[in-house]
Design a protein around this motif. Sequence first.
Motif, PDB file in Angstrom:
ATOM      1  N   SER A  30       0.830  -1.211   0.000  1.00 51.15           N
ATOM      2  CA  SER A  30       0.000   0.000   0.000  1.00 51.15           C
ATOM      3  C   SER A  30       0.862   1.257   0.000  1.00 51.15           C
ATOM      4  O   SER A  30       0.510   2.258  -0.635  1.00 51.15           O
ATOM      5  CB  SER A  30      -0.916   0.031   1.228  1.00 51.15           C
ATOM      6  OG  SER A  30      -1.792  -1.056   1.213  1.00 51.15           O
ATOM      7  N   VAL A  31       1.996   1.204   0.705  1.00 53.51           N
ATOM      8  CA  VAL A  31       2.925   2.344   0.698  1.00 53.51           C
ATOM      9  C   VAL A  31       3.511   2.515  -0.698  1.00 53.51           C
ATOM     10  O   VAL A  31       3.587   3.641  -1.216  1.00 53.51           O
ATOM     11  CB  VAL A  31       4.031   2.156   1.759  1.00 53.51           C
ATOM     12  CG1 VAL A  31       5.090   3.252   1.638  1.00 53.51           C
ATOM     13  CG2 VAL A  31       3.431   2.146   3.170  1.00 53.51           C
ATOM     14  N   LYS A  82       1.103   4.104  -2.764  1.00 55.21           N
ATOM     15  CA  LYS A  82       0.667   5.379  -2.183  1.00 55.21           C
ATOM     16  C   LYS A  82      -0.853   5.404  -2.027  1.00 55.21           C
ATOM     17  O   LYS A  82      -1.518   6.387  -2.312  1.00 55.21           O
ATOM     18  CB  LYS A  82       1.186   6.579  -2.982  1.00 55.21           C
ATOM     19  CG  LYS A  82       2.689   6.771  -2.858  1.00 55.21           C
ATOM     20  CD  LYS A  82       3.144   8.113  -3.390  1.00 55.21           C
ATOM     21  CE  LYS A  82       4.617   8.366  -3.052  1.00 55.21           C
ATOM     22  NZ  LYS A  82       5.047   9.699  -3.459  1.00 55.21           N
ATOM     23  N   ASN A  83      -1.391   4.292  -1.547  1.00 56.94           N
ATOM     24  CA  ASN A  83      -2.824   4.145  -1.317  1.00 56.94           C
ATOM     25  C   ASN A  83      -3.113   4.520   0.138  1.00 56.94           C
ATOM     26  O   ASN A  83      -2.996   3.695   1.045  1.00 56.94           O
ATOM     27  CB  ASN A  83      -3.260   2.708  -1.610  1.00 56.94           C
ATOM     28  CG  ASN A  83      -4.742   2.516  -1.464  1.00 56.94           C
ATOM     29  OD1 ASN A  83      -5.386   3.110  -0.611  1.00 56.94           O
ATOM     30  ND2 ASN A  83      -5.289   1.650  -2.311  1.00 56.94           N
ATOM     31  N   ILE A  84      -3.447   5.780   0.357  1.00 57.25           N
ATOM     32  CA  ILE A  84      -3.593   6.313   1.705  1.00 57.25           C
ATOM     33  C   ILE A  84      -4.694   5.604   2.498  1.00 57.25           C
ATOM     34  O   ILE A  84      -4.553   5.394   3.705  1.00 57.25           O
ATOM     35  CB  ILE A  84      -3.778   7.849   1.682  1.00 57.25           C
ATOM     36  CG1 ILE A  84      -3.502   8.452   3.070  1.00 57.25           C
ATOM     37  CG2 ILE A  84      -5.122   8.249   1.176  1.00 57.25           C
ATOM     38  CD1 ILE A  84      -2.065   8.510   3.438  1.00 57.25           C
ATOM     39  N   TRP A 125       1.810  10.251   6.711  1.00 58.08           N
ATOM     40  CA  TRP A 125       1.668   9.415   5.515  1.00 58.08           C
ATOM     41  C   TRP A 125       1.080  10.203   4.350  1.00 58.08           C
ATOM     42  O   TRP A 125       1.492  10.019   3.198  1.00 58.08           O
ATOM     43  CB  TRP A 125       0.828   8.176   5.810  1.00 58.08           C
ATOM     44  CG  TRP A 125       1.610   7.080   6.437  1.00 58.08           C
ATOM     45  CD1 TRP A 125       1.437   6.539   7.680  1.00 58.08           C
ATOM     46  CD2 TRP A 125       2.711   6.379   5.859  1.00 58.08           C
ATOM     47  NE1 TRP A 125       2.361   5.552   7.900  1.00 58.08           N
ATOM     48  CE2 TRP A 125       3.158   5.433   6.788  1.00 58.08           C
ATOM     49  CE3 TRP A 125       3.378   6.461   4.628  1.00 58.08           C
ATOM     50  CZ2 TRP A 125       4.232   4.575   6.550  1.00 58.08           C
ATOM     51  CZ3 TRP A 125       4.438   5.608   4.379  1.00 58.08           C
ATOM     52  CH2 TRP A 125       4.853   4.681   5.327  1.00 58.08           C
ATOM     53  N   LYS A 126       0.135  11.093   4.618  1.00 52.78           N
ATOM     54  CA  LYS A 126      -0.431  11.919   3.548  1.00 52.78           C
ATOM     55  C   LYS A 126       0.674  12.772   2.920  1.00 52.78           C
ATOM     56  O   LYS A 126       0.801  12.839   1.691  1.00 52.78           O
ATOM     57  CB  LYS A 126      -1.544  12.805   4.097  1.00 52.78           C
ATOM     58  CG  LYS A 126      -2.177  13.721   3.068  1.00 52.78           C
ATOM     59  CD  LYS A 126      -3.254  14.605   3.713  1.00 52.78           C
ATOM     60  CE  LYS A 126      -3.834  15.596   2.746  1.00 52.78           C
ATOM     61  NZ  LYS A 126      -2.908  16.636   2.318  1.00 52.78           N
ATOM     62  N   PHE A 151       3.888  12.164   2.987  1.00 57.13           N
ATOM     63  CA  PHE A 151       4.779  11.245   2.266  1.00 57.13           C
ATOM     64  C   PHE A 151       4.207  10.949   0.880  1.00 57.13           C
ATOM     65  O   PHE A 151       4.915  11.014  -0.127  1.00 57.13           O
ATOM     66  CB  PHE A 151       4.958   9.942   3.054  1.00 57.13           C
ATOM     67  CG  PHE A 151       5.666   8.863   2.278  1.00 57.13           C
ATOM     68  CD1 PHE A 151       7.045   8.783   2.277  1.00 57.13           C
ATOM     69  CD2 PHE A 151       4.946   7.929   1.532  1.00 57.13           C
ATOM     70  CE1 PHE A 151       7.701   7.786   1.552  1.00 57.13           C
ATOM     71  CE2 PHE A 151       5.590   6.933   0.806  1.00 57.13           C
ATOM     72  CZ  PHE A 151       6.970   6.867   0.815  1.00 57.13           C
ATOM     73  N   CYS A 152       2.918  10.609   0.829  1.00 57.17           N
ATOM     74  CA  CYS A 152       2.296  10.237  -0.442  1.00 57.17           C
ATOM     75  C   CYS A 152       2.279  11.389  -1.432  1.00 57.17           C
ATOM     76  O   CYS A 152       2.266  11.163  -2.648  1.00 57.17           O
ATOM     77  CB  CYS A 152       0.881   9.705  -0.203  1.00 57.17           C
ATOM     78  SG  CYS A 152       0.864   8.057   0.562  1.00 57.17           S
ATOM     79  N   GLU A 153       2.298  12.612  -0.942  1.00 55.89           N
ATOM     80  CA  GLU A 153       2.317  13.787  -1.819  1.00 55.89           C
ATOM     81  C   GLU A 153       3.735  14.261  -2.126  1.00 55.89           C
ATOM     82  O   GLU A 153       3.913  15.224  -2.875  1.00 55.89           O
ATOM     83  CB  GLU A 153       1.501  14.910  -1.178  1.00 55.89           C
ATOM     84  CG  GLU A 153       0.013  14.575  -1.100  1.00 55.89           C
ATOM     85  CD  GLU A 153      -0.802  15.602  -0.329  1.00 55.89           C
ATOM     86  OE1 GLU A 153      -0.212  16.546   0.257  1.00 55.89           O
ATOM     87  OE2 GLU A 153      -2.041  15.443  -0.302  1.00 55.89           O
ATOM     88  N   SER A 154       4.738  13.571  -1.580  1.00 60.50           N
ATOM     89  CA  SER A 154       6.129  13.978  -1.784  1.00 60.50           C
ATOM     90  C   SER A 154       6.724  13.297  -3.014  1.00 60.50           C
ATOM     91  O   SER A 154       6.086  12.453  -3.651  1.00 60.50           O
ATOM     92  CB  SER A 154       6.965  13.625  -0.546  1.00 60.50           C
ATOM     93  OG  SER A 154       7.273  12.235  -0.535  1.00 60.50           O
ATOM     94  N   ASN A 162       9.282   7.822  -3.293  1.00 61.50           N
ATOM     95  CA  ASN A 162       8.486   6.649  -3.657  1.00 61.50           C
ATOM     96  C   ASN A 162       9.170   5.408  -3.125  1.00 61.50           C
ATOM     97  O   ASN A 162      10.337   5.165  -3.422  1.00 61.50           O
ATOM     98  CB  ASN A 162       8.360   6.517  -5.177  1.00 61.50           C
ATOM     99  CG  ASN A 162       7.581   7.658  -5.776  1.00 61.50           C
ATOM    100  OD1 ASN A 162       6.392   7.778  -5.563  1.00 61.50           O
ATOM    101  ND2 ASN A 162       8.277   8.533  -6.494  1.00 61.50           N
TER     102      ASN A 162
END
Length: 138
Positions: free
Chosen positions: A13-14, A17-19, A53-54, A56-59, A62
């Motif tokens: 999931s990381v 990037k599936n929040i 985590w949000k 991270f996912c927008e950074s 990867n």
Amino acid sequence: MILQKRIEAFWDSVIAKNIADIKSAYMPTEETYVILEGPRYSTQGVTKIMKGWKDFCESSINMVGYRWVEGPQEEIIGSMGWIGGITDLSISINGKELTNRFRITFVMLNYEADWKIKHEHVSAPMQDPYGVGDWLKN
């Protein structure tokens, strides 16, 4: 290995990037506690953990892969379990890949028919934390 499958689904999931799936891996409490690999020492509470985590996912970071290099070891007693080992985590930042080796431990609770992370600890050993080298004798 029940917990290994759950943690690997979390890492998948990381990678994706599936929040929503990342969030579903954690106990939904403000007592959930994470020890980070850095640059912060820790984060407590699912609200703050999910903010991290949000972001991270927008950074531009990867996660691209993971590999257990020692373990994992796991044990379940009733509704609580732990899993730990040494893992290579591979990331890509703006096309540049790098892999870091970490000691990783998750303490998990069986909650609503799923294993959830209650405590996460990710760290790497320091080269010479006390200035005396390795005290383990040959």
